[in-house]
Design a protein around this motif. Sequence first.
Motif, short mmCIF file in Angstrom:
data_model
loop_
_atom_site.label_atom_id
_atom_site.label_comp_id
_atom_site.label_asym_id
_atom_site.label_seq_id
_atom_site.Cartn_x
_atom_site.Cartn_y
_atom_site.Cartn_z
N LEU A 1 -9.14 -3.76 4.69
CA LEU A 1 -10.40 -4.28 4.17
C LEU A 1 -10.86 -5.56 4.86
O LEU A 1 -12.04 -5.71 5.16
N ALA A 2 -9.97 -6.47 5.14
CA ALA A 2 -10.35 -7.75 5.73
C ALA A 2 -10.59 -7.66 7.23
O ALA A 2 -11.12 -8.59 7.83
N ASP A 3 -10.25 -6.54 7.83
CA ASP A 3 -10.41 -6.35 9.27
C ASP A 3 -11.86 -6.05 9.59
O ASP A 3 -12.35 -4.96 9.31
N SER A 4 -12.56 -6.99 10.17
CA SER A 4 -13.99 -6.79 10.46
C SER A 4 -14.20 -5.81 11.62
O SER A 4 -15.31 -5.30 11.80
N ASP A 5 -13.16 -5.53 12.39
CA ASP A 5 -13.27 -4.61 13.52
C ASP A 5 -12.89 -3.17 13.16
O ASP A 5 -12.85 -2.32 14.05
N ILE A 6 -12.60 -2.89 11.91
CA ILE A 6 -12.19 -1.55 11.50
C ILE A 6 -13.32 -0.56 11.76
O ILE A 6 -14.48 -0.88 11.57
N SER A 7 -12.95 0.61 12.20
CA SER A 7 -13.94 1.66 12.45
C SER A 7 -13.50 2.93 11.72
O SER A 7 -12.35 3.04 11.27
N VAL A 8 -14.41 3.87 11.64
CA VAL A 8 -14.07 5.16 11.03
C VAL A 8 -12.97 5.83 11.84
O VAL A 8 -12.09 6.48 11.28
N GLU A 9 -12.98 5.64 13.15
CA GLU A 9 -11.92 6.20 14.00
C GLU A 9 -10.56 5.64 13.61
O GLU A 9 -9.57 6.36 13.57
N ASP A 10 -10.51 4.33 13.32
CA ASP A 10 -9.26 3.70 12.91
C ASP A 10 -8.77 4.27 11.58
O ASP A 10 -7.58 4.56 11.41
N LEU A 11 -9.68 4.41 10.62
CA LEU A 11 -9.31 4.98 9.32
C LEU A 11 -8.84 6.42 9.48
O LEU A 11 -7.86 6.83 8.86
N ALA A 12 -9.54 7.18 10.31
CA ALA A 12 -9.15 8.57 10.56
C ALA A 12 -7.76 8.62 11.19
O ALA A 12 -6.93 9.45 10.78
N ALA A 13 -7.50 7.75 12.15
CA ALA A 13 -6.18 7.73 12.79
C ALA A 13 -5.10 7.38 11.77
O ALA A 13 -4.01 7.97 11.80
N ASP A 14 -5.39 6.46 10.86
CA ASP A 14 -4.43 6.10 9.81
C ASP A 14 -4.09 7.31 8.94
O ASP A 14 -3.00 7.39 8.37
N MET A 15 -5.02 8.24 8.84
CA MET A 15 -4.83 9.41 7.99
C MET A 15 -4.50 10.67 8.80
O MET A 15 -4.47 11.77 8.25
N ASN A 16 -4.28 10.50 10.09
CA ASN A 16 -3.96 11.62 10.99
C ASN A 16 -5.06 12.69 10.98
O ASN A 16 -4.77 13.89 10.93
#
Length: 147
Positions: A58-73
């Motif tokens: 949440l605090a990561d201002s550089d987070i992207s949908v790609e990053d979230l997707a990668a976290d969820m494989n």
Amino acid sequence: VNTLWNMPEPVTVPERLEESEKPEETERIDSTDDTDETEPAAVSIFITRFKEAVEARLADSDISVEDLAADMNLSRVQLYRKVKNLTGSSPVELLRTARLNRAYQLLLTTDKSVSEVAYDVGFTAPSYFTKGFKEEFGMLPGDVRQN
């Protein structure tokens, strides 16, 4: 607005059933019964995993949908489609809502300035945070503590 944070918590599914609890083959009418029972659990698990992925970054201002997707494989497209189908909102909209909700909590429970809260929840510009906060809650962030 239907968000992941106001959806019901997941239902736990036992990993193994005892022999006495297993349904007999004659009790099954057809094989589609099993999928009807597991789909809500799978949805709940997905929702929980997505919420955890969002809250962890949440605090990561550089987070992207790609990053979230990668976290969820998952691929970005798979994540977008699944989240949009389940909630009616995009992953970016849910991330923004989660950030604004966390900011509201921080404004209520801490003495941090509006700018500090904005940066703490991943906004890069306090002015954009203020605009989004007003759209979401109908008040300015500075007014939270006055109520």
